[in-house]
Design a protein around this motif. Structure first.
Motif, PDB file in Angstrom:
ATOM      1  N   GLY A 160      -5.004  50.073  45.499  1.00  0.00           N
ATOM      2  CA  GLY A 160      -5.265  48.812  46.185  1.00  0.00           C
ATOM      3  C   GLY A 160      -6.067  48.995  47.451  1.00  0.00           C
ATOM      4  O   GLY A 160      -6.018  50.021  48.112  1.00  0.00           O
ATOM      5  N   ASP A 177     -10.258  48.859  54.049  1.00  0.00           N
ATOM      6  CA  ASP A 177      -9.626  47.539  54.097  1.00  0.00           C
ATOM      7  C   ASP A 177      -8.415  47.567  53.178  1.00  0.00           C
ATOM      8  O   ASP A 177      -8.523  47.924  52.005  1.00  0.00           O
ATOM      9  CB  ASP A 177     -10.627  46.471  53.647  1.00  0.00           C
ATOM     10  N   GLY A 179      -6.752  45.144  51.880  1.00  0.00           N
ATOM     11  CA  GLY A 179      -6.872  44.188  50.785  1.00  0.00           C
ATOM     12  C   GLY A 179      -5.533  43.679  50.314  1.00  0.00           C
ATOM     13  O   GLY A 179      -4.677  43.288  51.102  1.00  0.00           O
ATOM     14  N   GLU A 180      -5.317  43.739  49.006  1.00  0.00           N
ATOM     15  CA  GLU A 180      -4.080  43.225  48.401  1.00  0.00           C
ATOM     16  C   GLU A 180      -3.056  44.323  48.172  1.00  0.00           C
ATOM     17  O   GLU A 180      -2.135  44.156  47.385  1.00  0.00           O
ATOM     18  CB  GLU A 180      -4.409  42.542  47.069  1.00  0.00           C
ATOM     19  N   ARG A 181      -3.192  45.451  48.836  1.00  0.00           N
ATOM     20  CA  ARG A 181      -2.246  46.542  48.648  1.00  0.00           C
ATOM     21  C   ARG A 181      -0.841  46.086  49.033  1.00  0.00           C
ATOM     22  O   ARG A 181      -0.627  45.566  50.126  1.00  0.00           O
ATOM     23  CB  ARG A 181      -2.670  47.747  49.491  1.00  0.00           C
ATOM     24  N   LYS A 182       0.124  46.315  48.144  1.00  0.00           N
ATOM     25  CA  LYS A 182       1.476  45.792  48.325  1.00  0.00           C
ATOM     26  C   LYS A 182       2.414  46.870  48.859  1.00  0.00           C
ATOM     27  O   LYS A 182       2.213  48.059  48.662  1.00  0.00           O
ATOM     28  CB  LYS A 182       2.024  45.263  46.993  1.00  0.00           C
TER      29      LYS A 182
END
Length: 346
Positions: A160, A177, A179-182
């Protein structure tokens, strides 16, 4: 254990060599008809010292036929104007920058090429020893994928996030960045993203042929400097000798200095404005014609493209005709956008 494999695509007017690392392109070497062998990495030449810049400890060399290079020198090894030297190219030219040479010893005779650089197959084998080189359709597909990735700015980070690579005249800036890393643990998530991004950044810089000063803008705060330094040393180890890595700075950036050895791929494939060059588009058009000709052995083919691309494709078309026969035409159409390449069977 990382695995590297080699691929060689022999095309019309252009050959492309690819090194993959765990299935992803790590290096793309492009050799084109018309390239000056005197300016390629590893070429040996007789050169004449044309002028000196003592304040910069630099000599300007005449390699013959209009080719030039520079030679850095130490105060106790200052050359003399008009002197003839045997030199080796250790850094290829870049846009606005001359090739850099190192002196091997005194030379004799007029400026000329003494020893050409290694051919592409030998260069690949030198990068990954005892590995077989794959050719044919698989190599072409791998080279096409490597070329497409090398021209991208944004690259997905494993797990991610996005990594951006943007070269400037002074340095290469890399932005990480999230980003959408959870993840519930923000510090753990940012640490994993930074560590993954360092490995990705090293691979992409080798693929793009970029060196010099690199500034990596890490994500998050309160970084584990020791872990990041260890990861950077491992990631950029294949670029040694000549790698220097600075500690994480107060603003969350890591600075590196990487050796410059080859012409950046973006300068080979693109114009100065960053757009793909007519020559690169012409090479793609010829590859498409060749593939269509193989798929339809008896068909007559027609290609339509922008006028500049058609002009660049003319000498390549003559080479292709020698392989598949003169059963195709390339039509210049001012209404066709530059990057659109149309191939159809009649």
């Amino acid at each position: 254990m990382s695995e590297r494999h080699l691929y060689l695509d022999r095309g019309m007017g252009e050959s492309r060599g690819v090194v993959t690392l765990d299935g992803q392109a790590e290096r793309l070497l492009v050799r084109r008809d018309g390239d000056d062998p005197r300016l390629a990495l590893g070429a040996r030449c007789v050169a004449r010292v044309a002028s000196l810049e003592p304040a910069l400890a630099t000599a300007f060399l005449d390699l013959g036929g209009g080719a030039e290079a520079i030679l850095p020198f130490k105060p106790d090894a200052k050359p003399v104007r008009g002197q003839t030297l045997e030199i080796e190219i250790r850094s290829e030219p870049r846009r606005g920058k001359l090739a850099i040479a190192r002196a091997l010893g005194p030379g004799e005779g007029t400026p000329r090429l003494l020893g050409p650089p290694r051919d592409l197959a030998a260069e690949l084998s030198a990068l990954v020893r005892e590995a077989d080189i794959v050719e044919g359709a698989v190599a072409r597909e791998m080279a096409d994928q490597a070329e497409a990735e090398a021209l991208e700015v944004l690259h997905p980070i494993p797990g991610g996030g996005v990594l951006a690579v943007e070269p400037t005249r002074a340095l290469t800036a890399i932005d990480i960045d999230l980003g959408e890393r959870k993840g519930a643990d923000a510090k753990r998530v940012t640490r994993q993203a930074n560590l993954a991004a360092l490995g990705l950044a090293a691979r992409l810089l080798r693929l793009k042929g970029l060196g010099g000063i690199v500034v990596i803008d890490l994500v998050g705060r309160g970084h584990d400097g020791n872990a990041l330094m260890s990861a950077a040393r491992a990631a950029f180890g294949p670029d040694n000798p000549g790698v220097a890595i600075g500690p994480v700075g107060r603003f969350g950036t890591m600075e590196l200095s990487l050796p410059r050895r080859v012409t950046p791929l973006g300068e080979i494939l693109c114009r100065e404005d960053g757009q793909i060059s007519d020559r690169t588009l012409a090479q793609r058009l010829i590859r498409r014609l060749e593939a269509e000709g193989a798929a339809q052995p008896g068909a007559r083919l027609e290609a339509r493209c922008a006028p500049g691309v058609a002009e660049a494709a003319r000498p390549l078309g003559a080479l292709l005709a020698g392989r598949i026969g003169a059963r195709f035409t390339i039509k210049a159409d001012p209404a066709v956008p530059r990057e659109r390449l149309e191939v159809s069977a009649g």
